[in-house]
Motif scaffolding. Structure first.
Motif, short mmCIF file in Angstrom:
data_model
loop_
_atom_site.label_atom_id
_atom_site.label_comp_id
_atom_site.label_asym_id
_atom_site.label_seq_id
_atom_site.Cartn_x
_atom_site.Cartn_y
_atom_site.Cartn_z
N LEU A 86 57.38 80.12 -26.10
CA LEU A 86 57.02 78.83 -26.70
C LEU A 86 57.60 78.70 -28.11
O LEU A 86 58.08 77.62 -28.50
CB LEU A 86 55.50 78.67 -26.75
N ILE A 87 57.55 79.78 -28.87
CA ILE A 87 58.09 79.76 -30.23
C ILE A 87 59.61 79.61 -30.21
O ILE A 87 60.17 78.77 -30.92
CB ILE A 87 57.69 81.04 -31.00
N ASN A 88 60.27 80.42 -29.40
CA ASN A 88 61.74 80.41 -29.38
C ASN A 88 62.33 79.07 -28.99
O ASN A 88 63.43 78.73 -29.41
CB ASN A 88 62.27 81.54 -28.49
N GLU A 89 61.59 78.28 -28.20
CA GLU A 89 62.05 76.93 -27.84
C GLU A 89 62.20 76.05 -29.08
O GLU A 89 62.95 75.08 -29.06
CB GLU A 89 61.06 76.27 -26.89
N GLN A 90 61.48 76.37 -30.14
CA GLN A 90 61.47 75.54 -31.34
C GLN A 90 62.46 75.99 -32.41
O GLN A 90 62.62 75.33 -33.42
CB GLN A 90 60.07 75.55 -31.95
N GLY A 94 68.25 82.08 -34.50
CA GLY A 94 67.52 83.31 -34.24
C GLY A 94 66.46 83.17 -33.16
O GLY A 94 66.29 82.12 -32.56
N HIS A 95 65.76 84.29 -32.94
CA HIS A 95 64.70 84.32 -31.93
C HIS A 95 63.77 85.50 -32.20
O HIS A 95 64.13 86.45 -32.88
CB HIS A 95 65.31 84.46 -30.53
N PHE A 96 62.58 85.40 -31.66
CA PHE A 96 61.63 86.52 -31.69
C PHE A 96 61.80 87.32 -30.41
O PHE A 96 62.11 86.78 -29.36
CB PHE A 96 60.19 86.02 -31.80
N GLU A 97 61.58 88.61 -30.52
CA GLU A 97 61.60 89.47 -29.34
C GLU A 97 60.61 90.61 -29.55
O GLU A 97 60.10 90.81 -30.64
CB GLU A 97 63.01 89.99 -29.04
N ILE A 134 62.82 85.14 -42.97
CA ILE A 134 61.53 85.17 -43.67
C ILE A 134 60.71 83.92 -43.34
O ILE A 134 59.52 84.01 -43.03
CB ILE A 134 61.75 85.30 -45.19
N ASP A 135 61.35 82.75 -43.40
CA ASP A 135 60.63 81.50 -43.14
C ASP A 135 60.02 81.47 -41.74
O ASP A 135 58.87 81.05 -41.56
CB ASP A 135 61.54 80.29 -43.33
N GLU A 136 60.79 81.89 -40.74
CA GLU A 136 60.27 81.86 -39.37
C GLU A 136 59.17 82.89 -39.17
O GLU A 136 58.19 82.63 -38.47
CB GLU A 136 61.40 82.04 -38.35
N CYS A 137 59.30 84.06 -39.79
CA CYS A 137 58.22 85.05 -39.70
C CYS A 137 56.94 84.53 -40.35
O CYS A 137 55.85 84.66 -39.79
CB CYS A 137 58.64 86.37 -40.35
#
Length: 169
Positions: A86-90, A94-97, A134-137
């Motif tokens: 859900l997060i990565n769609e936004q 970059g991306h979370f993994e 940093i902003d996305e984290c």
């Protein structure tokens, strides 16, 4: 060298050289690990982040990773995978993994640098790599916490964390 001086300096060398100077100019603790890697620490509002850059000269790729100090137990991994989807769609960059072996959540993205006699990373590119991570984290840390500690569903956690507040309390 402080941040203002840093912005007016012309850089030569590897992308890791530039990042080392960037971290030093911001006063962040950092440790260079050879010519291909550097690790820094950044204190965010939610957690202390490990920032790691890895330079692959043969591919002209600088990979940038941010570890937001989130460890996922085996029983929560499916919920975290759904959350990351859900997060990565936004995300635009970059991306979370989730690293299976350690259960660590991380944010990753990379820059493909132009091939020439010298691989050049500009200050603007470096700032984008670092600030995006940093902003996305910071933006999504609460979402992971809602899923891991409050047992919210991924969709509810995302909705709860994305409420924008206005004004001051």
């Amino acid at each position: 060298m402080d941040v203002d001086d840093f912005e007016s300096v012309r850089f030569s060398g590897t992308p890791i050289d530039l990042l080392e100077q960037y971290f030093a100019a911001h006063g962040w603790t950092h440790d260079r690990q050879g010519d291909e890697e550097i690790v820094a620490q950044y204190q965010g509002s939610w957690a202390k982040y490990e920032l790691r850059a890895v330079w692959r000269e043969e591919d002209s790729v600088l990979q940038f990773l941010a570890f937001p100090d989130i460890r996922v137990t085996t029983d929560k991994r499916s919920a975290v995978y759904e959350t990351m989807g859900l997060i990565n769609e936004q995300l635009w960059l970059g991306h979370f993994e989730l690293w299976q072996s350690s259960g660590l959540v991380l944010f990753r993205h990379a820059a493909l640098l132009e091939r020439s006699d010298e691989m050049v990373l500009t200050l603007d590119q470096a700032e984008t790599l670092i600030e995006t991570a940093i902003d996305e984290c910071e933006r999504f840390y609460p979402v992971f916490q809602f899923v891991l500690w409050s047992d919210k569903s991924p969709a509810d956690a995302l909705a709860s964390a994305m409420i924008e507040t206005r004004g001051e309390a």
